[in-house]
Enzyme design. Structure first.
Site, PDB file in Angstrom:
ATOM      1  N   ASN A 163      91.903 124.617  84.455  1.00 25.87           N
ATOM      2  CA  ASN A 163      90.491 124.179  84.868  1.00 25.87           C
ATOM      3  C   ASN A 163      90.897 123.166  85.197  1.00 25.87           C
ATOM      4  OD1 ASN A 163      88.063 123.506  86.165  1.00 25.87           O
ATOM      5  ND2 ASN A 163      86.830 124.725  85.399  1.00 25.87           N
ATOM      6  N   LYS A 194      90.855 122.612  80.717  1.00 29.68           N
ATOM      7  CA  LYS A 194      89.892 123.232  80.279  1.00 29.68           C
ATOM      8  C   LYS A 194      91.416 124.233  80.428  1.00 29.68           C
ATOM      9  CE  LYS A 194      85.685 123.107  81.539  1.00 29.68           C
ATOM     10  NZ  LYS A 194      84.231 123.721  82.123  1.00 29.68           N
ATOM     11  N   ARG A 227      91.928 127.186  88.792  1.00 30.86           N
ATOM     12  CA  ARG A 227      91.093 126.931  89.722  1.00 30.86           C
ATOM     13  C   ARG A 227      91.106 126.105  90.496  1.00 30.86           C
ATOM     14  NH1 ARG A 227      85.414 124.374  87.860  1.00 30.86           N
ATOM     15  NH2 ARG A 227      83.631 125.502  89.888  1.00 30.86           N
ATOM     16  N   HIS A 275      80.426 128.314  93.441  1.00 30.66           N
ATOM     17  CA  HIS A 275      80.996 129.195  92.200  1.00 30.66           C
ATOM     18  C   HIS A 275      80.818 129.999  92.734  1.00 30.66           C
ATOM     19  CE1 HIS A 275      77.115 126.212  90.627  1.00 30.66           C
ATOM     20  NE2 HIS A 275      78.535 125.991  90.084  1.00 30.66           N
ATOM     21  N   LEU A 301      73.039 129.943  87.755  1.00 37.12           N
ATOM     22  CA  LEU A 301      71.688 127.943  86.984  1.00 37.12           C
ATOM     23  C   LEU A 301      72.845 128.125  85.856  1.00 37.12           C
ATOM     24  CD1 LEU A 301      68.595 129.964  87.006  1.00 37.12           C
ATOM     25  CD2 LEU A 301      69.644 129.455  89.090  1.00 37.12           C
ATOM     26  N   GLY A 316      75.594 122.200  87.757  1.00 43.28           N
ATOM     27  CA  GLY A 316      75.397 123.276  88.627  1.00 43.28           C
ATOM     28  C   GLY A 316      74.865 123.809  89.454  1.00 43.28           C
ATOM     29  N   ARG A 366      71.305 116.719  90.942  1.00 39.04           N
ATOM     30  CA  ARG A 366      71.880 117.018  91.755  1.00 39.04           C
ATOM     31  C   ARG A 366      70.542 117.207  92.270  1.00 39.04           C
ATOM     32  NH1 ARG A 366      76.536 120.432  91.802  1.00 39.04           N
ATOM     33  NH2 ARG A 366      78.652 119.201  91.636  1.00 39.04           N
ATOM     34  N   ASN A 404      69.900 132.162  79.212  1.00 39.28           N
ATOM     35  CA  ASN A 404      69.170 131.808  78.321  1.00 39.28           C
ATOM     36  C   ASN A 404      67.901 131.252  78.171  1.00 39.28           C
ATOM     37  OD1 ASN A 404      71.752 131.360  76.135  1.00 39.28           O
ATOM     38  ND2 ASN A 404      72.887 130.013  77.389  1.00 39.28           N
ATOM     39  N   GLU A 415      84.000 133.258  84.941  1.00 36.08           N
ATOM     40  CA  GLU A 415      84.584 132.732  86.128  1.00 36.08           C
ATOM     41  C   GLU A 415      86.474 132.949  84.988  1.00 36.08           C
ATOM     42  OE1 GLU A 415      81.740 129.679  86.276  1.00 36.08           O
ATOM     43  OE2 GLU A 415      82.662 129.091  87.896  1.00 36.08           O
TER      44      GLU A 415
HETATM   45  P1  ADP Z   1      77.806 124.115  83.619  1.00 32.01           P
HETATM   46  O1  ADP Z   1      77.083 123.655  85.333  1.00 32.01           O
HETATM   47  O2  ADP Z   1      78.380 123.227  82.911  1.00 32.01           O
HETATM   48  O3  ADP Z   1      79.150 125.112  83.387  1.00 32.01           O
HETATM   49  P2  ADP Z   1      77.091 126.023  81.984  1.00 32.01           P
HETATM   50  O4  ADP Z   1      76.750 127.219  83.130  1.00 32.01           O
HETATM   51  O5  ADP Z   1      77.769 125.952  80.609  1.00 32.01           O
HETATM   52  O6  ADP Z   1      77.211 124.593  82.769  1.00 32.01           O
HETATM   53  O7  ADP Z   1      75.131 125.758  81.605  1.00 32.01           O
HETATM   54  C1  ADP Z   1      74.780 123.770  81.174  1.00 32.01           C
HETATM   55  C2  ADP Z   1      72.986 124.063  81.108  1.00 32.01           C
HETATM   56  O8  ADP Z   1      72.636 124.752  80.498  1.00 32.01           O
HETATM   57  C3  ADP Z   1      72.883 123.038  80.144  1.00 32.01           C
HETATM   58  O9  ADP Z   1      72.554 121.660  80.696  1.00 32.01           O
HETATM   59  C4  ADP Z   1      71.301 123.688  79.321  1.00 32.01           C
HETATM   60  O10 ADP Z   1      70.644 123.296  80.582  1.00 32.01           O
HETATM   61  C5  ADP Z   1      71.860 125.007  79.564  1.00 32.01           C
HETATM   62  N1  ADP Z   1      70.948 125.902  78.509  1.00 32.01           N
HETATM   63  C6  ADP Z   1      72.020 125.945  78.110  1.00 32.01           C
HETATM   64  N2  ADP Z   1      71.811 126.645  76.736  1.00 32.01           N
HETATM   65  C7  ADP Z   1      70.845 126.664  76.848  1.00 32.01           C
HETATM   66  C8  ADP Z   1      68.529 127.435  76.110  1.00 32.01           C
HETATM   67  N3  ADP Z   1      69.666 128.170  75.654  1.00 32.01           N
HETATM   68  N4  ADP Z   1      67.949 127.366  76.864  1.00 32.01           N
HETATM   69  C9  ADP Z   1      68.016 126.684  78.147  1.00 32.01           C
HETATM   70  N5  ADP Z   1      68.736 126.333  78.815  1.00 32.01           N
HETATM   71  C10 ADP Z   1      70.031 126.261  77.983  1.00 32.01           C
END
Ligand code: ADP
Length: 383
Positions: free
Chosen positions: A10, A17, A76, A165, A194, A197, A226, A319, A369
């Site tokens: 990626n 990555k 990717r 996505h 979520l 992005g 965004r 999470n 992914e």
């Molecule tokens: P990316 O789009 O960069 O791949 P991720 O899917 O890793 O992002 O999500 C990153 C976001 O997930 C962080 O910016 C944070 O807001 C949220 N996040 C990660 N861990 C937690 C948690 N334990 N509780 C709430 N939000 C979380």
């Protein structure tokens, strides 16, 4: 001996990555990592150097870039336009066509292409496969994909909704069906990806029928930085009245909006902490975020008619129990009942967090992914 490893790359503008997966062992992860700060003083000079570092790290795992186990390198690629709707074996012609799509993804496709070019140079003999973020959404009907603008202009400039996505939405919708003990063709799922992005999709019987991102990843849900949906006239207003240039508006809406714009933080964890201390701006950001989410869930219930599951995925979706609960709050009349106790349990497993009587299952399904990309690529090149 059959080669069964797939290296997933990626390639971003300043990071690379990678993940090495063994497809003969249920896509087991053999190695994973990231090379960052490409082009900065502290990092590798360029992507070629970055890929050499990846090769060294892989060699340390006993599976270097020259390993006979390597069946393919999978890349990717963010934007496949209308041309690429499936994983595609990379040729010179394919590279040229991805280049052709740069105006649609000026930040992402050039970085993805750089990764492809250096990997092809280092292993010219190996099949290289492009897997597109837009591909899963290519099945959207015209009614969902078209913007209601002048048809000739839209067609001339490729202005339509593509969605992103896609590998995540494909993977999570399929896993959700399995979690329900059903075949993907039998179930209708709303997927909420979520992360930093964020996007939603409506998947009917394994086929995407609508998604929240559009021509670019800017449309739809409120994201880390965004804005998501807004009145397009906001842009004219910012240029005519506030005197911003198109590039400045682009930066404002993509990099300085969303949760960050609303409260100064884009990380949901920090927003949760601030809310617990009574911070009003953080609470407002949270409320705008979940309101938009709830609106899309309702909209996709209408698009799908019958909904079997709502699935949450990516950093926030996997999470944040608070976001899941707030987003589905009040949707009992739509048959969606979240179980507060199940929802609050933390974990990394695929799980159901709805009540036993909920007509619609609510699932938490960690996305993967890289695994999806590796599987798609391997299905193309396997002997
Ligand atoms: P990316 O789009 O960069 O791949 P991720 O899917 O890793 O992002 O999500 C990153 C976001 O997930 C962080 O910016 C944070 O807001 C949220 N996040 C990660 N861990 C937690 C948690 N334990 N509780 C709430 N939000 C979380």
């Amino acid at each position: 001996m059959t080669a069964t490893h797939v290296l997933v790359l990626n390639s971003g503008s300043s990071s690379l990555k990678y993940q090495l997966l063994d497809m003969s062992a249920d896509a087991a992860r053999k190695a994973t990592g990231i090379v960052e700060r490409i082009g900065e003083p502290a990092g590798p000079a360029d992507h070629t150097e970055a890929l050499r570092r990846v090769a060294d790290e892989l060699a340390a795992h006993g599976a270097g870039l020259d390993s006979p186990d390597l069946a393919a390198i999978a890349h990717r690629v963010v934007h496949g336009g209308t041309r690429f709707t499936d994983p595609t074996l990379i040729t010179d012609e394919v590279v040229a066509e991805i280049e052709h799509l740069i105006p649609l993804a000026p930040l992402h496709n050039p970085a993805n292409l750089t990764g492809i070019e250096v990997a092809r140079r280092l292993r010219p003999d190996l099949p290289q496969v492009a897997v597109f973020d837009t591909a899963f959404h290519s099945t959207m009907p015209q009614a969902a994909a078209r913007y209601a603008i002048d048809r000739t202009v839209a067609d001339e400039y490729g202005i339509r909704r593509y969605g992103f996505h896609g590998t995540s939405h494909a993977y999570v919708s399929r896993r959700t069906a399995r979690l329900l003990g059903k075949d993907p063709s039998e179930v209708n799922v709303i997927v909420l990806h979520l992360g930093n992005g964020a996007s939603a999709s409506a998947v009917r019987g394994g086929v995407c029928v609508d998604t929240s991102m559009g021509l670019t990843p800017l449309e739809g849900l409120v994201m880390g930085t965004r804005s998501g949906d807004l009145d397009p006239a906001v842009i004219f207003h910012l240029t005519r009245v506030a005197g911003l240039s198109p590039d400045q508006v682009d930066t404002l809406l993509n990099k300085r909006s969303g949760l960050l714009g609303l409260c100064g933080d884009n990380d949901m964890r920090e927003i949760g902490r601030r809310m617990a201390e009574g911070d009003e701006a953080a609470r407002l950001a949270f409320e705008v975020y979940v309101h938009r989410l709830r609106k899309y869930v309702g909209a996709y219930c209408a698009v799908l008619g019958r909904v079997d599951a709502v699935a949450f995925t990516a950093g926030v979706g996997e999470n944040s129990a608070a976001v899941r609960e707030a987003a589905l709050d009040g949707l009992e009349p739509l048959g969606i009942e979240i179980d507060a106790v199940r929802n609050a349990v933390r974990g990394s497993a695929e799980r159901l967090v709805s009540t036993d009587t909920s007509r619609v299952a609510v699932a938490v399904v960690p996305t993967d992914e890289e695994r999806e990309i590796a599987q798609q690529a391997y299905s193309l090149v396997r002997p």
